[in-house]
Design a protein around this motif. Sequence first.
Motif, PDB file in Angstrom:
ATOM      1  N   THR A  94       4.105   0.690   2.480  1.00  0.00           N
ATOM      2  CA  THR A  94       4.116  -0.308   3.548  1.00  0.00           C
ATOM      3  C   THR A  94       3.250  -1.499   3.163  1.00  0.00           C
ATOM      4  O   THR A  94       2.436  -1.430   2.240  1.00  0.00           O
ATOM      5  CB  THR A  94       3.638   0.303   4.883  1.00  0.00           C
ATOM      6  OG1 THR A  94       3.874  -0.616   5.930  1.00  0.00           O
ATOM      7  CG2 THR A  94       2.179   0.696   4.841  1.00  0.00           C
ATOM      8  N   GLU A  95       3.426  -2.560   3.905  1.00  0.00           N
ATOM      9  CA  GLU A  95       2.576  -3.736   3.713  1.00  0.00           C
ATOM     10  C   GLU A  95       1.183  -3.446   4.279  1.00  0.00           C
ATOM     11  O   GLU A  95       1.026  -2.650   5.198  1.00  0.00           O
ATOM     12  CB  GLU A  95       3.188  -4.953   4.401  1.00  0.00           C
ATOM     13  CG  GLU A  95       4.537  -5.368   3.833  1.00  0.00           C
ATOM     14  CD  GLU A  95       4.493  -5.701   2.351  1.00  0.00           C
ATOM     15  OE1 GLU A  95       3.470  -6.245   1.870  1.00  0.00           O
ATOM     16  OE2 GLU A  95       5.494  -5.419   1.654  1.00  0.00           O
ATOM     17  N   GLU A  96       0.193  -4.118   3.735  1.00  0.00           N
ATOM     18  CA  GLU A  96      -1.200  -3.878   4.117  1.00  0.00           C
ATOM     19  C   GLU A  96      -1.433  -4.025   5.616  1.00  0.00           C
ATOM     20  O   GLU A  96      -2.148  -3.225   6.230  1.00  0.00           O
ATOM     21  CB  GLU A  96      -2.128  -4.826   3.354  1.00  0.00           C
ATOM     22  CG  GLU A  96      -3.595  -4.550   3.584  1.00  0.00           C
ATOM     23  CD  GLU A  96      -4.486  -5.325   2.637  1.00  0.00           C
ATOM     24  OE1 GLU A  96      -5.717  -5.191   2.796  1.00  0.00           O
ATOM     25  OE2 GLU A  96      -3.991  -6.041   1.757  1.00  0.00           O
ATOM     26  N   GLU A  97      -0.796  -5.010   6.242  1.00  0.00           N
ATOM     27  CA  GLU A  97      -1.019  -5.237   7.670  1.00  0.00           C
ATOM     28  C   GLU A  97      -0.402  -4.150   8.554  1.00  0.00           C
ATOM     29  O   GLU A  97      -0.683  -4.099   9.759  1.00  0.00           O
ATOM     30  CB  GLU A  97      -0.538  -6.628   8.108  1.00  0.00           C
ATOM     31  CG  GLU A  97       0.879  -6.955   7.775  1.00  0.00           C
ATOM     32  CD  GLU A  97       1.060  -7.534   6.358  1.00  0.00           C
ATOM     33  OE1 GLU A  97       2.216  -7.771   6.000  1.00  0.00           O
ATOM     34  OE2 GLU A  97       0.091  -7.719   5.625  1.00  0.00           O
ATOM     35  N   GLN A  98       0.411  -3.263   8.001  1.00  0.00           N
ATOM     36  CA  GLN A  98       1.022  -2.186   8.785  1.00  0.00           C
ATOM     37  C   GLN A  98       0.360  -0.823   8.555  1.00  0.00           C
ATOM     38  O   GLN A  98       0.751   0.160   9.173  1.00  0.00           O
ATOM     39  CB  GLN A  98       2.506  -2.091   8.456  1.00  0.00           C
ATOM     40  CG  GLN A  98       3.287  -3.316   8.901  1.00  0.00           C
ATOM     41  CD  GLN A  98       4.746  -3.193   8.551  1.00  0.00           C
ATOM     42  OE1 GLN A  98       5.109  -3.017   7.393  1.00  0.00           O
ATOM     43  NE2 GLN A  98       5.591  -3.256   9.562  1.00  0.00           N
ATOM     44  N   LYS A 112       0.847  -1.198   0.000  1.00  0.00           N
ATOM     45  CA  LYS A 112       0.000   0.000   0.000  1.00  0.00           C
ATOM     46  C   LYS A 112       0.878   1.241   0.000  1.00  0.00           C
ATOM     47  O   LYS A 112       2.006   1.223   0.500  1.00  0.00           O
ATOM     48  CB  LYS A 112      -0.895   0.036   1.242  1.00  0.00           C
ATOM     49  CG  LYS A 112      -1.842  -1.116   1.376  1.00  0.00           C
ATOM     50  CD  LYS A 112      -2.957  -1.042   0.377  1.00  0.00           C
ATOM     51  CE  LYS A 112      -3.983  -2.131   0.653  1.00  0.00           C
ATOM     52  NZ  LYS A 112      -5.121  -2.040  -0.222  1.00  0.00           N
ATOM     53  N   ASP A 115      -2.577   0.348   9.468  1.00  0.00           N
ATOM     54  CA  ASP A 115      -3.194   0.906  10.679  1.00  0.00           C
ATOM     55  C   ASP A 115      -2.157   1.542  11.600  1.00  0.00           C
ATOM     56  O   ASP A 115      -2.414   2.578  12.211  1.00  0.00           O
ATOM     57  CB  ASP A 115      -3.993  -0.157  11.425  1.00  0.00           C
ATOM     58  CG  ASP A 115      -5.281  -0.526  10.715  1.00  0.00           C
ATOM     59  OD1 ASP A 115      -5.774   0.283   9.902  1.00  0.00           O
ATOM     60  OD2 ASP A 115      -5.808  -1.624  10.967  1.00  0.00           O
ATOM     61  N   GLU A 116      -0.985   0.938  11.694  1.00  0.00           N
ATOM     62  CA  GLU A 116       0.084   1.512  12.522  1.00  0.00           C
ATOM     63  C   GLU A 116       0.545   2.848  11.946  1.00  0.00           C
ATOM     64  O   GLU A 116       0.742   3.822  12.688  1.00  0.00           O
ATOM     65  CB  GLU A 116       1.266   0.547  12.631  1.00  0.00           C
ATOM     66  CG  GLU A 116       2.381   1.064  13.521  1.00  0.00           C
ATOM     67  CD  GLU A 116       3.569   0.117  13.624  1.00  0.00           C
ATOM     68  OE1 GLU A 116       4.545   0.518  14.288  1.00  0.00           O
ATOM     69  OE2 GLU A 116       3.540  -0.983  13.053  1.00  0.00           O
ATOM     70  N   GLU A 154      -3.668   1.119  -3.386  1.00  0.00           N
ATOM     71  CA  GLU A 154      -3.020  -0.147  -3.721  1.00  0.00           C
ATOM     72  C   GLU A 154      -1.845   0.115  -4.662  1.00  0.00           C
ATOM     73  O   GLU A 154      -1.935   0.939  -5.559  1.00  0.00           O
ATOM     74  CB  GLU A 154      -4.028  -1.083  -4.402  1.00  0.00           C
ATOM     75  CG  GLU A 154      -3.517  -2.457  -4.713  1.00  0.00           C
ATOM     76  CD  GLU A 154      -3.250  -3.291  -3.469  1.00  0.00           C
ATOM     77  OE1 GLU A 154      -2.253  -4.021  -3.466  1.00  0.00           O
ATOM     78  OE2 GLU A 154      -4.028  -3.204  -2.503  1.00  0.00           O
TER      79      GLU A 154
END
Length: 107
Positions: A48-52, A2, A54-55, A100
Amino acid sequence: MKLVIAIVSNEDSAAASRALTKAKFSVTRLATTGGFLMSGNTTLLVGTEEEQVDEVLHIIGENSRKRTKIISANTSFNAGIYSGMPVEVTVGGATVFVIEVDRYEKL
């Protein structure tokens, strides 16, 4: 992957960049100008990667505060419109886009 595009006020850009870098995110800063008040902003680009995501958003939110600003009576609003009396507006915070990325290469 992302791409987070965050538009923050110049007053907040250094703190937001430092906090992102401290958390091991790579950040690119671009000088930009806002529309309504024609004030200076900084656009932060963070891949960043999708799972990061929110951070990243949490860090930007923690380091981008809203504030009020008084605009004088002789300020033009870019359309030939002038305010007859001072106007209080809310500025700051962050406007964030998450998009994306189809392809990423570091050349």
